[in-house]
Design an enzyme around this catalytic site. Sequence first.
Site, mmCIF file in Angstrom:
data_model
loop_
_atom_site.group_PDB
_atom_site.id
_atom_site.type_symbol
_atom_site.label_atom_id
_atom_site.label_comp_id
_atom_site.label_asym_id
_atom_site.label_seq_id
_atom_site.Cartn_x
_atom_site.Cartn_y
_atom_site.Cartn_z
ATOM 1 N N HIS A 145 0.841 -1.205 0.000
ATOM 2 C CA HIS A 145 0.000 0.000 0.000
ATOM 3 C C HIS A 145 0.878 1.258 0.000
ATOM 4 O O HIS A 145 0.640 2.194 -0.763
ATOM 5 C CB HIS A 145 -0.905 -0.025 1.237
ATOM 6 C CG HIS A 145 -1.693 1.228 1.469
ATOM 7 N ND1 HIS A 145 -3.006 1.360 1.106
ATOM 8 C CD2 HIS A 145 -1.342 2.415 2.032
ATOM 9 C CE1 HIS A 145 -3.433 2.560 1.427
ATOM 10 N NE2 HIS A 145 -2.443 3.234 2.000
ATOM 11 N N GLU A 146 1.908 1.241 0.841
ATOM 12 C CA GLU A 146 2.775 2.432 0.947
ATOM 13 C C GLU A 146 3.548 2.662 -0.348
ATOM 14 O O GLU A 146 3.661 3.787 -0.819
ATOM 15 C CB GLU A 146 3.746 2.286 2.129
ATOM 16 C CG GLU A 146 3.060 2.273 3.488
ATOM 17 C CD GLU A 146 2.110 3.447 3.687
ATOM 18 O OE1 GLU A 146 2.338 4.508 3.092
ATOM 19 O OE2 GLU A 146 1.115 3.282 4.417
ATOM 20 N N HIS A 149 1.456 4.235 -2.904
ATOM 21 C CA HIS A 149 1.399 5.702 -2.814
ATOM 22 C C HIS A 149 2.557 6.319 -3.593
ATOM 23 O O HIS A 149 2.402 7.363 -4.211
ATOM 24 C CB HIS A 149 1.523 6.151 -1.349
ATOM 25 C CG HIS A 149 0.211 6.185 -0.620
ATOM 26 N ND1 HIS A 149 -0.905 6.768 -1.129
ATOM 27 C CD2 HIS A 149 -0.146 5.712 0.602
ATOM 28 C CE1 HIS A 149 -1.906 6.659 -0.262
ATOM 29 N NE2 HIS A 149 -1.470 6.010 0.798
ATOM 30 N N GLU A 228 -6.389 6.638 -1.337
ATOM 31 C CA GLU A 228 -6.269 5.492 -0.428
ATOM 32 C C GLU A 228 -6.810 4.235 -1.102
ATOM 33 O O GLU A 228 -6.197 3.169 -1.018
ATOM 34 C CB GLU A 228 -7.027 5.751 0.879
ATOM 35 C CG GLU A 228 -6.372 6.772 1.776
ATOM 36 C CD GLU A 228 -4.928 6.431 2.111
ATOM 37 O OE1 GLU A 228 -4.637 5.263 2.418
ATOM 38 O OE2 GLU A 228 -4.088 7.336 2.046
#
Lengths: 404, 184
Positions: A145-146, A149, A228
């Site tokens: 997920h990071e 980003h 997100e």
Amino acid sequence: MWELIQSNRRKSAALIVVLALVLAGLGLSIGWGFGGEEGGYFGVAVAMVVWIVMLLVNLAAGESILLAAAGAREVTHDDAPQLFNIVEEMKIASGLPAMPKVYVIDNPAPNAFAVGLKPERAAVAVTSGLLAQLNRDELQGVIGHELGHITNRDTLFMTLAGVTMGAVILLADLYLRGMRFGGGRSRRSDSRGGGQAAVIMMVIALVLAILAPILAQLLYFACSRRREYLADASSAQFTRYPAGLASALEKISGAQHGELEVSRALAPMFIVNPQAAVGETTSVFSTHPSTADRIRVLRTMTSDVSLAAYETAYQQTHAGHNVMRAATTQSAQPLAAREAAPAAETAQQQWRAVQNLVQRTAGYFAIPCDCGVNLKVPQNFGQPAVACPKCGQQHSLPPAIAQA
Amino acid sequence: MIPLLIILGVVVVLVLWFVGAYNGLVQSRNQVKNSWSQIDVQLKRRHDLIPNLVETAKGYVTHERGTLEAVTNARAAAMKAQGAGQAAQAEGLLGSALSKFFAIAENYPELKANQNFLAIQEELASTENKIGFARQFYNDSVMAFNTKIESIPTNIVAGIGGFQKAEFFELQDAAQREVPQVKF
């Protein structure tokens, strides 16, 4: 994936242009209210100078300030082999051009965030609470997920948008304060014909000064929430295991009790907003969608983990609304999900390993005792010797630690 | 005069398009090469880790010595393999030899308690994941590159520029399932 980045770029550029226009409009109407047409141009110039200075400060300070503010310490492969390996795995899966730096924050609240204006110079930070509570698959989902980003350029655009929003808020705030205390004393009342226009502009300026910050924040938060979902979709695609991120989100959202204090600028970069209360639902002022909703979308995904499958899952859980552009998902091929990895260590072993890591990065000094106990002494211990708590044997300490 | 200008304009547009398409193909080809080198790095890393693993395990694994030898032999074969196809097969065999070994390692509690063994196990497991992810990224790049080469109108540019389709990297499945390869 390239289409997703392209679409992201266009949308973010549009967002920043809109925010900059709001800022310029605010500057124009405030200036005009004070000093007619020339005042208007002067107001725009002041707004732009404020914006550029804030941008330069943020870009120059960059990630090191953010990381330092969060109390993050850099770790190497030898400090935390598993964490480092997981980051490297996700770096490969996401096709990042360089290995991100890895940081650990000593905090019991499980959370993680990414910084880096360029993919070549990115960093991820995780809390010790995250390392202690998540298994390998869950940690991989969070790191995915990071890095999502970073590959989606959220770190860059949210910084730019955040700074612009900050400038709007600052300018409106200054103006409203000035009006309250000064009562618009400096208004030129003697200008012929311009007087009425100036009054109208002042009313516009007042309305704008009240509305612009709200508008800017609504835009910013809506964009942040969408990102997100996109980062969740990227994580599912990279790890091929959406269940890992889903169960990580369950653990993380259940354990936020405000232990982690971070700046407002950094909050949207965390996997779960550290300031949001447990069980909070999505509102127009949330930086993140509700965790329950994100988990529901991830759990709806089954065997296919492509971006298109995430889009389908999102539509199923959101009454047909979509989160990505259709063109983004058309070219994606179905990607098969993988199996769960077996648990390697017990919860206690994991907790102890994290404690060791935190103490090592904090500069603790380790003394192996003959009875098998490993004594760990903080750097400012200030005693010449320490006794083993198990067998009572005295260990003398090196002068550097004893003197502190 | 005007028809001449129109023809000139069309030629300029065509040339610009050709340059753009050619550069796009070069970019995709470089990405394929780049992602292949990622796989290569991880395969080498796995080869480097295995002697350490065998050395650590030798003292503990008393019975099933054959599994250890199989790992060593599979490593030697994988290091000799040439080209994506052959390498994929050899690496697939090495992968299954390793997983067989880790399955029998479950029967040796002392080996499983050995810190060095645990560290190598994490490294090998992670390297296995990295190979998987690198393969995933490589195959995605190959898919994008091959689609460009085959589709109209970039196939004309690819034909003139002499761009060849890249080979997919399929671990073990190719060796085990024996699905007939579709050739165009």
